[in-house]
Design a protein around this motif. Structure first.
Motif: not given
Length: 407
Positions: A183-207
């Protein structure tokens, strides 16, 4: 007499320890340091402190084995006056486990106004069935929270994580966003260099709570009603994220790229460490608690350098205070699936219940002043928690996802 009882007697005949029990600030610093360095002594010291509180509250049912300790405490109180006379009583709650196995001979004092009693909880035989529900149990029960969160991708699209299938959810630049079987969220980067910074957001509700592994291997636990904004892949000379609410971090060490957390205008800088940040808007201060490693806290012109076991509190007015021997276990109890209360006000207890059970609160009568001590598993239904709290003179009920408090 067993060695533990001998140690308790030695503590209660020590004036320095009795001053510590009575709230003397200088002795508090000394004894907290001693107990932190000597875990074996800490258990006996905790029992000695509970006995002190019971005698101070003028309780009658002190166990026969410890009756003689009353003399040491009463003589000290008579000579030095009663401490914390105007403080509200502390209600120590029994710990209910899902397997219903009580800790053998656990001593828990219930401070009910000017009186109270000492409760011994004996561990039942293996296989003891869960007790039947008591007559008059709370109606309209509310289930505990769980793994619930929403992922917002760089393009603004959203994924409800608790209902999403396991596997790859998205491709963010050169990073795969994967929901693992756990159930865990995981980010797995390839060997390629980062070309652009892309922002993600994880939000939890009450409960809701959620666990995320960032692209650098750093693991973050989000508590209820919280969020974290982060790059899908880190680039440049720092790793910077921003949070609201509460989060626990286990940061992967990288001296070339310090890890920084933005929290309501405050900055936490680390290399590799474990720490917790509580920054809920309805709390009186932002509390950063360091478990291991080292961090620095920057709030405008003020800077604090933390050591393990410390907590830095920053008030809404910007005032910074360091607590040298913080209750680390209580600060991260939520991550370990527990409500843990230590001289905790009813208001603070209720704030935690509101976030976890997604309920509202209504007071009928004056707001009670009792304080609570103990721990309760967070996977308990709300009725189980309130039945334990009902040991105080405050009465709780549930009506349509609302906790009603009658004092």
């Amino acid at each position: 007499m067993n060695p533990g009882t001998n140690q308790i007697e030695a503590l209660l005949s020590d004036e320095s320890f009795l001053k510590y029990c009575g709230g003397d600030e200088q002795e508090k610093l000394y004894w907290e340091s001693q107990l932190q360095q000597n875990p074996a002594l800490s258990k006996q010291a905790e029992q000695a402190r509970k006995l002190y509180e019971l005698v101070k509250a003028e309780l009658v049912d002190v166990p026969a084995e410890t009756e003689r300790f009353r003399t040491y405490i009463q003589e000290y109180i008579s000579a030095n006056g009663r401490h914390y006379e105007n403080q509200p009583p502390v209600i120590h709650m029994p710990v209910r486990r899902k397997v219903w196995m009580w800790t053998a001979v656990a001593i828990l004092g219930f401070m009910l106004g000017a009186g109270g009693y000492l409760l011994y909880l004996d561990k039942p035989a293996t296989g003891t069935a869960r007790p039947a529900q008591q007559k008059g149990q709370l109606n309209n029960d509310v289930a505990p929270g769980g793994n619930k969160a929403v992922l917002t991708l760089a393009d603004g699209s959203q994924i409800v994580l608790d209902s999403a299938d396991n596997g790859t959810l998205s491709q963010q630049g050169n990073v795969k966003v994967i929901k693992l079987n756990s159930g865990q969220l995981s980010y797995q980067q390839t060997a390629k260099p980062v070309t652009a910074v892309l922002y993600n957001t994880v939000s939890t509700p009450r409960g809701g709570q959620y666990k995320i592994m960032l692209a650098d291997g750093t693991v973050v636990w989000l508590n209820a009603a919280s969020s974290i904004r982060y790059p899908a892949a880190f680039a440049g000379n720092e790793r910077r994220v921003a949070i609201t609410g509460e989060a626990y971090f286990e940061v992967v060490r990288n001296a070339a790229m310090p890890f920084k957390v933005d929290v309501q205008g405050m900055e936490i800088a680390v290399l590799g460490t474990h720490f917790n940040v509580n920054s809920y808007d309805d709390e009186p201060s932002i509390r950063t608690t360091l478990i291991e490693g080292a961090v620095s806290i920057k709030q405008q012109a003020a800077v604090a350098f933390m050591k393990p076991g410390e907590q830095v509190q920053v008030t809404k007015a910007g005032e910074m205070k360091t607590i040298p021997h913080a209750n680390v276990e209580a600060a991260i109890a939520w991550k370990n699936g527990l409500f843990q209360f230590n001289h905790t006000s009813l208001d603070e207890v209720l704030r935690q219940l509101v976030r976890w059970y997604d309920v509202e609160v209504e007071f009928q009568g004056k707001s009670p002043t009792q304080r609570f001590g103990g721990e309760i598993p967070m996977d308990s239904d709300l009725s189980e928690v309130l039945k334990i709290l009902n040991y105080s003179r405050v009465k709780f009920s549930i009506e349509h996802k609302k906790i009603i408090i009658r004092s």
